[in-house]
Design a protein around this motif. Sequence first.
Motif, PDB file in Angstrom:
ATOM      1  N   PRO A  18       1.532  18.552 -21.076  1.00 13.96           N
ATOM      2  CA  PRO A  18       1.606  17.827 -19.804  1.00 13.96           C
ATOM      3  C   PRO A  18       0.703  16.598 -19.704  1.00 13.96           C
ATOM      4  N   ASP A  19      -0.366  16.524 -20.484  1.00  8.74           N
ATOM      5  CA  ASP A  19      -1.278  15.379 -20.432  1.00  8.74           C
ATOM      6  C   ASP A  19      -1.122  14.433 -21.612  1.00  8.74           C
ATOM      7  N   LYS A  20      -0.094  14.649 -22.397  1.00  9.83           N
ATOM      8  CA  LYS A  20       0.147  13.791 -23.561  1.00  9.83           C
ATOM      9  C   LYS A  20       1.578  13.266 -23.518  1.00  9.83           C
ATOM     10  N   PHE A  21       1.796  12.145 -24.168  1.00 10.33           N
ATOM     11  CA  PHE A  21       3.121  11.539 -24.286  1.00 10.33           C
ATOM     12  C   PHE A  21       3.753  11.294 -22.912  1.00 10.33           C
ATOM     13  N   ILE A  22       3.123  10.410 -22.159  1.00  7.42           N
ATOM     14  CA  ILE A  22       3.571  10.036 -20.824  1.00  7.42           C
ATOM     15  C   ILE A  22       4.389   8.748 -20.954  1.00  7.42           C
ATOM     16  N   SER A  23       5.650   8.813 -20.601  1.00 11.28           N
ATOM     17  CA  SER A  23       6.548   7.669 -20.704  1.00 11.28           C
ATOM     18  C   SER A  23       6.445   6.818 -19.442  1.00 11.28           C
ATOM     19  N   ILE A  24       6.270   5.515 -19.618  1.00 10.86           N
ATOM     20  CA  ILE A  24       6.260   4.574 -18.510  1.00 10.86           C
ATOM     21  C   ILE A  24       7.572   3.814 -18.588  1.00 10.86           C
ATOM     22  N   ARG A  25       8.350   3.863 -17.506  1.00 10.56           N
ATOM     23  CA  ARG A  25       9.708   3.314 -17.524  1.00 10.56           C
ATOM     24  C   ARG A  25       9.970   2.406 -16.334  1.00 10.56           C
ATOM     25  N   THR A  26      11.010   1.589 -16.484  1.00  6.45           N
ATOM     26  CA  THR A  26      11.477   0.780 -15.360  1.00  6.45           C
ATOM     27  C   THR A  26      12.142   1.711 -14.363  1.00  6.45           C
ATOM     28  N   VAL A  27      12.358   1.227 -13.134  1.00  6.34           N
ATOM     29  CA  VAL A  27      12.856   2.121 -12.075  1.00  6.34           C
ATOM     30  C   VAL A  27      14.355   2.068 -11.846  1.00  6.34           C
ATOM     31  N   GLU A  28      15.063   1.150 -12.465  1.00  5.92           N
ATOM     32  CA  GLU A  28      16.506   1.100 -12.196  1.00  5.92           C
ATOM     33  C   GLU A  28      17.199   2.361 -12.715  1.00  5.92           C
ATOM     34  N   GLU A  29      18.431   2.564 -12.282  1.00  4.52           N
ATOM     35  CA  GLU A  29      19.167   3.786 -12.598  1.00  4.52           C
ATOM     36  C   GLU A  29      19.195   4.061 -14.105  1.00  4.52           C
ATOM     37  N   ARG A  30      19.495   3.059 -14.883  1.00  2.00           N
ATOM     38  CA  ARG A  30      19.467   3.210 -16.351  1.00  2.00           C
ATOM     39  C   ARG A  30      18.129   2.661 -16.842  1.00  2.00           C
ATOM     40  N   SER A  31      17.081   3.392 -16.532  1.00  2.00           N
ATOM     41  CA  SER A  31      15.728   2.911 -16.805  1.00  2.00           C
ATOM     42  C   SER A  31      15.494   2.728 -18.297  1.00  2.00           C
ATOM     43  N   LYS A  32      14.613   1.788 -18.594  1.00  2.00           N
ATOM     44  CA  LYS A  32      14.227   1.517 -19.974  1.00  2.00           C
ATOM     45  C   LYS A  32      12.760   1.867 -20.142  1.00  2.00           C
ATOM     46  N   GLU A  33      12.444   2.431 -21.287  1.00  2.00           N
ATOM     47  CA  GLU A  33      11.061   2.777 -21.550  1.00  2.00           C
ATOM     48  C   GLU A  33      10.280   1.518 -21.886  1.00  2.00           C
ATOM     49  N   ILE A  34       9.169   1.329 -21.177  1.00  2.00           N
ATOM     50  CA  ILE A  34       8.274   0.211 -21.443  1.00  2.00           C
ATOM     51  C   ILE A  34       7.308   0.608 -22.551  1.00  2.00           C
ATOM     52  N   GLY A  35       6.814   1.824 -22.465  1.00  2.00           N
ATOM     53  CA  GLY A  35       5.877   2.311 -23.473  1.00  2.00           C
ATOM     54  C   GLY A  35       5.476   3.744 -23.185  1.00  2.00           C
ATOM     55  N   VAL A  36       4.615   4.281 -24.063  1.00  2.00           N
ATOM     56  CA  VAL A  36       4.176   5.665 -23.972  1.00  2.00           C
ATOM     57  C   VAL A  36       2.655   5.718 -24.042  1.00  2.00           C
ATOM     58  N   ILE A  37       2.081   6.510 -23.167  1.00  2.00           N
ATOM     59  CA  ILE A  37       0.651   6.804 -23.241  1.00  2.00           C
ATOM     60  C   ILE A  37       0.539   8.077 -24.064  1.00  2.00           C
ATOM     61  N   ALA A  38      -0.051   7.979 -25.249  1.00  2.00           N
ATOM     62  CA  ALA A  38      -0.120   9.126 -26.158  1.00  2.00           C
ATOM     63  C   ALA A  38      -0.966  10.258 -25.579  1.00  2.00           C
ATOM     64  N   ASP A  39      -2.015   9.912 -24.861  1.00  2.00           N
ATOM     65  CA  ASP A  39      -2.899  10.913 -24.274  1.00  2.00           C
ATOM     66  C   ASP A  39      -3.536  10.313 -23.033  1.00  2.00           C
ATOM     67  N   MET A  40      -3.522  11.046 -21.943  1.00  2.00           N
ATOM     68  CA  MET A  40      -4.082  10.542 -20.688  1.00  2.00           C
ATOM     69  C   MET A  40      -5.579  10.240 -20.813  1.00  2.00           C
ATOM     70  N   LYS A  41      -6.222  10.782 -21.832  1.00  2.00           N
ATOM     71  CA  LYS A  41      -7.642  10.481 -22.067  1.00  2.00           C
ATOM     72  C   LYS A  41      -7.829   9.035 -22.515  1.00  2.00           C
ATOM     73  N   GLN A  42      -6.742   8.382 -22.904  1.00  2.00           N
ATOM     74  CA  GLN A  42      -6.820   7.000 -23.390  1.00  2.00           C
ATOM     75  C   GLN A  42      -6.765   5.961 -22.272  1.00  2.00           C
ATOM     76  N   VAL A  43      -6.728   6.406 -21.021  1.00  2.00           N
ATOM     77  CA  VAL A  43      -6.746   5.473 -19.891  1.00  2.00           C
ATOM     78  C   VAL A  43      -7.985   5.761 -19.047  1.00  2.00           C
TER      79      VAL A  43
END
Length: 180
Positions: free
Chosen positions: A61-86
Amino acid sequence: MEENSTMEQMERETEEMTALCYITKDNAVFSRTEGGFVRLEMDGKIWDRVQVIRLFPFTEPDKFISIRTVEERSKEIGVIADMKQVNKETRKMLEEQLNLHYFTPVIKKIVDIKDEYGYAYFHVLTDRGECRFTINMGSNAVVRLSESRLLITDLDENRFEIADVFQLSQKEQRKLDLFL
């Protein structure tokens, strides 16, 4: 000639779709908008609103967090490998979004389950209060996550969890037998 350009465009789109970009505190800045949404600035681009999705919600649950656009067919902007990295502020903001997205009341007591015309009508007590919901009996609405843990998804796609079926009374467990 047109066929080649179409093929090249398809190859570019495929490459974009499969490229994995990692988001860290060094290459991205998250902030909150006036409306309370999460905003991302990264590589000179700005997204005024992004979705925050767990790629492995039950196992990591705290790893591999996908950040995506909000439209219906959302696109992945990037991934946070571990929440400890922010940083702490960003982590708090992202966790708030995850808690909203993954709101899952835990069922503590089953008051009643009625089976009628292919639907099951649940009346339960959760850690968030009393609740009634309906599931389709013919679907995969009840999923066993482990020997004792269940995830139930209602008709409106709300999720409910039973953390340990063995903590329920024998009577409550018998009511659940229909789904197990």
